[in-house]
Design a protein around this motif. Structure first.
Motif, PDB file in Angstrom:
ATOM      1  N   THR A   5      80.156  61.154 -61.970  1.00 26.74           N
ATOM      2  CA  THR A   5      78.696  61.248 -61.963  1.00 26.74           C
ATOM      3  C   THR A   5      78.211  62.670 -62.183  1.00 26.74           C
ATOM      4  N   GLU A   6      79.125  63.654 -61.984  1.00 22.92           N
ATOM      5  CA  GLU A   6      78.691  65.032 -62.156  1.00 22.92           C
ATOM      6  C   GLU A   6      78.923  65.544 -63.572  1.00 22.92           C
ATOM      7  N   THR A  37      77.449  56.432 -53.268  1.00 25.61           N
ATOM      8  CA  THR A  37      77.633  57.709 -53.947  1.00 25.61           C
ATOM      9  C   THR A  37      76.879  58.846 -53.253  1.00 25.61           C
ATOM     10  N   ASP A  72      75.473  61.084 -54.718  1.00 29.42           N
ATOM     11  CA  ASP A  72      74.325  61.435 -55.553  1.00 29.42           C
ATOM     12  C   ASP A  72      73.015  61.117 -54.840  1.00 29.42           C
ATOM     13  N   ASN A  88      70.911  63.825 -53.454  1.00 25.71           N
ATOM     14  CA  ASN A  88      70.075  64.656 -54.329  1.00 25.71           C
ATOM     15  C   ASN A  88      68.620  64.213 -54.373  1.00 25.71           C
ATOM     16  N   ARG A 105      69.251  56.657 -63.576  1.00 26.91           N
ATOM     17  CA  ARG A 105      70.347  57.605 -63.282  1.00 26.91           C
ATOM     18  C   ARG A 105      71.329  56.924 -62.331  1.00 26.91           C
TER      19      ARG A 105
END
Lengths: 260, 470
Positions: B3-4, B72, B74, B77, B299
């Motif tokens: 994912t990065e 995740t 993520d 963020n 996303r």
């Protein structure tokens, strides 16, 4: 060596390799439109590789020589462009494409040949498809099956010939089209191929059995060994190979070479 | 972590990637606190019970941890303090497109919504940021007693039905994001179909995010009374912004005895949107709830539509297609809770991972010990388009007792270079060959979509493939 005809599929002194391993070592062959040529040879002679290289398979590298389609080189161009220029390869092992029906697949292939913005006429398409299917004794429910998925060997080969009939190539390479066929299927497939013969198509039939050439009678027979054509003759050559094997051709070829 | 990875392929999202400048009459400002919630309640003229429901949701939102122990990282963020939670022009949903303000109308026209409505829909609701701009059903459908309005109108005009089910299928404390939605919800649909009424054509909602740093929190409640039938479809898009946008909806479905609800989603958010949605339906005796869920954009999507089969003979189904393009993570699945005898559930999930895209299937099937004659079938198929894409399957199946049957199948496949060569040899370009193979992979599921949506889906897949090769 004769100059390539502008109306032929012409392979000129072709050298090709996979990785560091040379496969084709100076192969020259000329298939004029309107003729059917056969390539015979032992397993491992490079026959199927030749077919893939002509079609532009990315695993092989052409190191020298040329392949000309009606006088224009097709080396270095994408496989799909070669196909649209009129080169068709009937695969020895056709791939399965799950979820894509034969009708949609052939339709997409024909659509890809039309200029941008032009749509294939559906009713004309199906009329043509059905008539070609009938000619090949292919049942109508074939069209809604996924391409090659769960097909018997005979069905796969008939599907290849059906695609060839629909796409109307100017040159067709038939790679071991007889493999996996029983005698009835062989007759049907051969009849399908024979029906497509004519002045507007050149065909190269790759096989290592004489059997297929009883049904698809070639104008010329070539013997391939170790990446080259080592002998050519008329249709009777196939019978002689069947009866006597390949050793005599190879011996003659080496003798001829050492004599030079 | 995949994912990065920086996206190295520019995917064409031209469909929804446009934006017109807007002036908002009502803006709850940036960040979230009790005052934000009071502002939203004031602007919307909430009854007291709704204001209280929001505050309760807010408290639970603060209490609940992020699910990053299993999901995740993520998610971390998301900066809740940077988000705007309510934005509107103060519009009341209009019944005709002529009345919709021009600047909003041109957005929906460009997305083709009025045209679709004319062609094949029984009704449409179009939401722009926090509020619906348009909401209308065809007269013939309205005359049958079908209610199709926004959630704000639903709770005010039909409290006797609304209150009975609102927050009952998905309690506000179900998870952090359902709690957040409960605190700041705005928009979404309220639908009621009276007993025995079968709505022939689909009702559609379209959700559009127009503003940057914005959170859209629609809330949908659909009740099909005894023997009623309904198909509901939702679509969504947003322009692509540099900063993250949050979409966190709650959708509750209630199918009474013998009713059928089919809920279809085609999600095509832009690749900066966090799409964290809670969807669940209750199926009473002999009722059927079917989720058809297609996730192409965003996303990160985390969405596991569920069915609680509460009555005997109830059926639940989830059919999902996920396409994770470069930099995207589609974390999707299904929850099937069997709570009565002879209930049947079916989960079919197909995912496609492209480039650095990642897809995850999470399934939960629960059959308690005392039940008899329950069946579940789960099939998950993943397709990987190139070597660095990733796919995971986490099926959690708990089946107790005897006389219950469960079947689970999973597969991972790739489109081989030989397949592409074969198709290219027939004259198809590499991209066209790839598209055809991917469409073939999802073909059996796409056929379950209404024609108009399956054509759209095919087009979206083609667009993704075009960007992914060459």
């Amino acid at each position: 060596m004769s100059a390539p005809s502008s109306s032929s599929l012409s392979i000129r002194d072709l050298h090709a390799s996979i990785g560091d391993k040379p496969i084709l070592k100076g192969l020259t062959l000329d298939i004029p439109k309107g003729e059917v040529h056969a390539i015979m040879g032992k397993n491992g002679a490079g026959k199927s590789t030749l077919a893939k290289i002509m079609a532009g398979h990315p695993d092989y590298t052409v190191t020298s020589g040329d392949v000309l389609l009606d006088g224009e080189s097709i080396l270095g161009i994408e496989p799909d462009v070669r196909a649209r220029l009129g080169l068709f390869l009937a695969f020895q092992y056709p791939m399965e494409i799950p979820g894509v029906t034969i009708a949609n697949f052939i339709r997409a292939a024909l659509q890809a040949r039309l200029p941008e913005g032009e749509e294939l006429e559906a009713t004309d398409y199906y009329a043509k498809l059905y008539s070609k299917m009938d000619a090949l004794s292919v049942p109508r429910n074939f069209t809604s099956r996924s391409v090659n998925e769960g097909f018997s060997g005979g069905e796969k080969k008939r599907c290849e010939i059906l695609q060839m009939a629909m796409l109307e190539p100017s040159y067709a390479v038939l790679d071991e089209t007889d493999s996996g066929l029983d005698i009835d299927a062989l007759k049907i497939v051969s009849a399908g191929v024979n029906a497509l013969r004519g002045p507007n198509i050149g065909m190269l039939v790759i096989t290592h059995y004489q059997r297929l050439l009883d049904y698809i009678v070639p104008d010329k027979v070539h013997v391939m060994s170790e990446g080259r054509i080592i002998h050519s003759g008329d249709k009777d050559l196939a019978l002689k190979l069947e009866a006597e094997g390949y050793d005599w051709v190879e011996k003659e070829y080496s003798a001829g070479k050492s004599a030079v | 972590m995949t994912t990065e990875t920086k996206p190295d392929i520019d995917i064409d999202r031209s469909v929804g990637d446009f934006r017109y400048e807007m002036d908002y009459a009502f803006d709850a400002g940036i960040g979230l606190n009790e005052a934000t919630i009071d502002y939203i309640s004031d602007v919307k003229g909430d009854p007291d019970w709704v204001r209280e429901f929001r505050k309760e949701g807010y408290r639970k939102f603060l209490e609940k941890p992020m699910p990053t122990h299993w999901a995740t990282k993520d998610l971390e963020n998301i900066v809740f303090e940077n988000i705007r939670y309510y934005l509107s022009q103060g519009q009341v949903p209009k019944r005709t497109w002529d009345e919709v303000p021009d600047d909003i109308k041109k957005t929906f026209e460009r997305l083709g919504i009025p045209e679709q409505e004319r062609k094949f829909l029984a009704g449409v609701e179009a939401q722009f940021d926090s509020e619906a701009a348009y909401s209308n059903i065809k007269a013939a459908v309205g005359e049958q007693g079908v209610i199709f309005v926004g959630s704000t109108e639903g709770l005010k005009e039909h409290p006797e039905i609304f209150k009975k089910w609102f927050g009952k299928v998905i309690p506000s404390g179900d998870n952090k994001f359902s709690a957040l939605n409960s605190a700041v919800f705005s928009g979404g649909s309220f639908i009621y179909v009276p007993p025995g009424v079968k709505v022939k054509h689909p009702l559609q909602a379209y959700f559009r995010i127009n503003a940057q740093n914005f959170g859209q929190f629609e809330r949908t409640l659909i009740i099909a009374d005894e023997g009623a039938e309904l198909t509901y479809m939702e679509g969504c898009t947003a322009p692509k912004f540099e900063t993250a946008t949050l979409h966190s909806a709650v959708v509750e479905l209630v199918a009474m005895k013998g009713a059928k609800i089919q809920y279809i989603t085609v999600q095509n958010w832009s690749s900066n949107v966090f799409n964290l949605v809670t969807k669940r339906g209750i199926a009473h005796e002999d009722a059927e709830v079917k989720w058809i869920d297609c996730n192409i954009g965003s996303r990160l999507t985390m969405k596991y539509p569920g069915v609680v089969m509460k009555g005997k003979g109830a059926r639940g189904e989830v059919v999902s297609i996920a396409l994770a393009g470069d930099g995207q993570h589609q974390d999707t699945g299904a929850k099937m809770i069997h709570a009565a005898d002879n209930t049947t559930s079916n989960i079919i999930s197909k995912s496609i991972s492209l480039g650095s895209g990642r897809s995850t299937y999470r399934g939960m099937v629960h059959v308690p010990k005392h039940l008899k004659g329950c069946k579940n079938n789960t099939e998950c198929d993943a397709l990987l388009i190139n070597s660095h894409s990733r796919t995971d399957t986490y099926p959690a199946i708990s089946v107790r007792g005897q006389g219950n049957a469960v079947q689970h199948e999973a597969s991972v496949s790739q489109i081989s270079a030989e397949q592409i060569f074969y198709m290219q040899q027939r004259g198809l370009s590499e991209a066209a060959a790839m598209s055809l193979a991917v469409n073939g992979f999802v073909n059996d599921l796409v056929q379950q979509f209404p024609m108009e949506y399956s054509v759209e889906l095919k087009r979206l897949i083609d667009l993704e493939m075009e960007g992914s090769v060459g």
